[in-house]
Design an enzyme around this catalytic site. Structure first.
Site, PDB file in Angstrom:
ATOM      1  N   THR A 126       6.879   9.227  -3.239  1.00 34.06           N
ATOM      2  CA  THR A 126       6.762   9.056  -1.688  1.00 34.06           C
ATOM      3  C   THR A 126       7.848   8.265  -1.211  1.00 34.06           C
ATOM      4  O   THR A 126       8.424   7.300  -2.024  1.00 34.06           O
ATOM      5  CB  THR A 126       5.474   8.654  -1.282  1.00 34.06           C
ATOM      6  OG1 THR A 126       5.250   8.184   0.080  1.00 34.06           O
ATOM      7  CG2 THR A 126       4.996   7.312  -2.185  1.00 34.06           C
ATOM      8  N   ASP A 127       8.326   8.414   0.242  1.00 32.97           N
ATOM      9  CA  ASP A 127       9.296   7.260   0.868  1.00 32.97           C
ATOM     10  C   ASP A 127       8.691   6.219   0.993  1.00 32.97           C
ATOM     11  O   ASP A 127       9.313   5.149   1.332  1.00 32.97           O
ATOM     12  CB  ASP A 127       9.517   8.169   2.266  1.00 32.97           C
ATOM     13  CG  ASP A 127       8.623   8.064   3.187  1.00 32.97           C
ATOM     14  OD1 ASP A 127       7.481   7.865   2.902  1.00 32.97           O
ATOM     15  OD2 ASP A 127       8.954   8.727   4.302  1.00 32.97           O
ATOM     16  N   GLU A 128       7.222   6.008   0.797  1.00 30.82           N
ATOM     17  CA  GLU A 128       6.811   4.643   1.162  1.00 30.82           C
ATOM     18  C   GLU A 128       7.176   3.676   0.158  1.00 30.82           C
ATOM     19  O   GLU A 128       7.063   2.484   0.087  1.00 30.82           O
ATOM     20  CB  GLU A 128       5.329   4.754   1.125  1.00 30.82           C
ATOM     21  CG  GLU A 128       4.752   5.542   2.136  1.00 30.82           C
ATOM     22  CD  GLU A 128       3.473   5.393   2.821  1.00 30.82           C
ATOM     23  OE1 GLU A 128       2.682   4.357   2.499  1.00 30.82           O
ATOM     24  OE2 GLU A 128       2.830   6.084   3.542  1.00 30.82           O
ATOM     25  N   TYR A 150      -1.485   1.378  -1.696  1.00 27.81           N
ATOM     26  CA  TYR A 150      -1.135   2.869  -2.195  1.00 27.81           C
ATOM     27  C   TYR A 150       0.384   2.885  -2.558  1.00 27.81           C
ATOM     28  O   TYR A 150       0.743   3.472  -3.565  1.00 27.81           O
ATOM     29  CB  TYR A 150      -1.246   3.743  -0.871  1.00 27.81           C
ATOM     30  CG  TYR A 150      -0.609   5.001  -1.155  1.00 27.81           C
ATOM     31  CD1 TYR A 150      -0.760   5.895  -2.084  1.00 27.81           C
ATOM     32  CD2 TYR A 150       0.698   5.148  -0.050  1.00 27.81           C
ATOM     33  CE1 TYR A 150      -0.237   7.141  -2.168  1.00 27.81           C
ATOM     34  CE2 TYR A 150       1.304   6.639  -0.239  1.00 27.81           C
ATOM     35  CZ  TYR A 150       0.832   7.299  -1.350  1.00 27.81           C
ATOM     36  OH  TYR A 150       1.583   8.627  -1.433  1.00 27.81           O
ATOM     37  N   LYS A 154       2.289   3.923  -6.167  1.00 26.59           N
ATOM     38  CA  LYS A 154       3.176   4.863  -6.221  1.00 26.59           C
ATOM     39  C   LYS A 154       4.551   4.463  -6.911  1.00 26.59           C
ATOM     40  O   LYS A 154       5.132   5.108  -7.986  1.00 26.59           O
ATOM     41  CB  LYS A 154       3.473   5.627  -4.955  1.00 26.59           C
ATOM     42  CG  LYS A 154       2.406   6.498  -4.467  1.00 26.59           C
ATOM     43  CD  LYS A 154       2.030   7.594  -5.364  1.00 26.59           C
ATOM     44  CE  LYS A 154       2.914   8.696  -5.367  1.00 26.59           C
ATOM     45  NZ  LYS A 154       2.347   9.752  -6.217  1.00 26.59           N
TER      46      LYS A 154
END
Ligand code: NAD
Ligand code: DAU
Length: 340
Positions: A126-128, A150, A154
């Site tokens: 993810t971009d997060e 989260y 990741k």
């Protein structure tokens, strides 16, 4: 590639990927492996359930014996790992399951995959992991600055993928997708949550000032992006799958209300998410070099999505009961009461 294990294939993006792969590659065996958590839903896979190149296996990616057994049974040569706990708000309420699946689960899959001698391991991220991007665009070599449990889980999973690539010369690729939307998304995420709440004339709890920016990617574009990276990505590399559709949350919310012809008075500005990232934005240049392009612009994608929720109450009404309502109360009761 012949026998592909798709973990988390009963979730939102994983099921779009399974539907895409089953239809596009009749010579591949697509084995969906999923724990069927609250977010896993076999209704998402009804359209492929009778296809001869599709199988479903129930299991947990953090369960070593179960993973080893499915790899053996189907002689798996490729793993695409979508399985994750995926909701930021739930990770703030209780990070436990996030460590179990997104970190330990990713490790067990890698480790059993290595022992089994699989070919490619494609990890969906993810971009997060890049954290809050005040200006400019994240590129693949930028450092990780995850801010929620989260995002940190990741990032942890990704680092295990990197370690297995470097230490054991495993053939790995990573995708980093931006905020994804479309049919079959669990109605806890902004777009399906607000669409289904607005349909029932219920309040839309917008965090803080609603000026946070997300970059929206239509689910079919995300699924095709993973396919392109799986087939064409260079071993050891990560690829940003950016929708390049940046929008303020407030503007997305107003668009949903307009499409449904519901009043803006449904919007309630509630106390903000803890540690809320203001903006995500990635460059998609590297994935574009592999030939990947988004087919959906945001306006067309949002219209199609809202229409899908209007026409498919059978899918979401039964989800918004039981555990969902417990979560809703935990997440929103105090927030909404604070602005009443
Ligand atoms: P989702 O929550 O809809 O689905 C997750 C799926 O994983 C569910 O089917 C669930 O049952 C399964 N699962 C959870 N724990 C498992 C375990 N231990 N073993 C086996 N299966 C398990 O998630 P999603 O939105 O489809 O996201 C899929 C992947 O894409 C995740 O890795 C997520 O981090 C990533 N991602 C999501 C977005 C987004 O906007 N939704 C954007 C970028 C990346
Ligand atoms: O950026 C990719 C990520 O996008 C994925 O890795 C995650 O799995 C996915 O859940 C998503 O994370 P976000 O936190 O950005 O998505 P969410 O739909 O929860 O929220 C989108 C924005 O809307 C965010 O700024 C928070 C805001 N929001 C969300 C909800 C659920 C609200 O204002 N109110 C809400 O009730």
């Amino acid at each position: 590639m012949k026998n592909i294990l798709v973990t988390g294939g009963a979730g939102f993006i994983g099921s779009a990927f399974v539907r895409h792969m089953v239809a596009t590659y009749p010579d591949y065996q697509i084995i969906c492996f999923d724990k069927l958590t609250y977010a896993g839903n076999l209704d998402n896979l009804l359209s492929v359930s009778d296809e001869t190149n599709y199988r479903f296996e129930h299991g947990d990616i953090a369960d070593r014996e179960c993973v080893a057994s499915v790899l053996r049974t189907y002689n798996i040569d490729t793993i695409v790992n979508f399985a994750a706990e995926s909701h930021v708000d739930r990770s703030i309420l209780d990070p436990d399951a996030f460590i179990h699946t997104d970190v330990v689960g990713a490790y067990i899959l890698l480790d059993e995959g290595r022992k089994h001698g699989i070919g490619r391991f494609c990890h969906v991220s993810t971009d997060e992991v890049y954290g809050d991007i005040e200006s400019g665009y994240s590129t693949e070599d930028d450092r990780f600055l995850p801010n929620s449990p989260y995002a940190a889980s990741k990032a942890g999973g990704e680092l295990m993928v990197r370690a297995y690539q470097i230490t054991y010369a495993m053939d790995t690729v990573i995708t980093r997708g931006s905020n994804t939307y479309g049919p079959y998304q669990y109605p806890e995420k902004l777009i399906p949550f607000f669409t289904t709440e607005a349909l029932d004339d219920r309040p839309l709890p917008l965090y803080g000032d609603g000026k946070q920016i997300r970059d929206w990617l239509y689910v079919d574009d995300h699924a095709r992006g993973v396919d392109v990276v799986l087939h064409c990505g260079e071993s050891g590399e990560a690829y940003n799958l950016a929708g390049e559709n940046q929008r303020h949350n407030i503007s997305v919310t107003e668009d949903i209300l307009e499409l449904l012809q519901k009043p803006k008075s449904l919007i309630k500005h509630v106390p903000d998410r803890e540690g809320h990232d203001r903006r995500y934005a990635m460059s998609a240049a590297k994935a574009r070099q592999l030939g990947w392009r988004c087919k959906f612009n945001f306006e067309a994608g949002l219209q199609a999505t809202v229409r899908w929720y209007v026409e498919n109450e059978w899918w979401w009404r039964k989800i918004k009961t039981g555990e969902y309502l417990d979560y809703y109360r935990q997440q929103y009761a105090k927030r909404l009461a604070a602005v009443d």
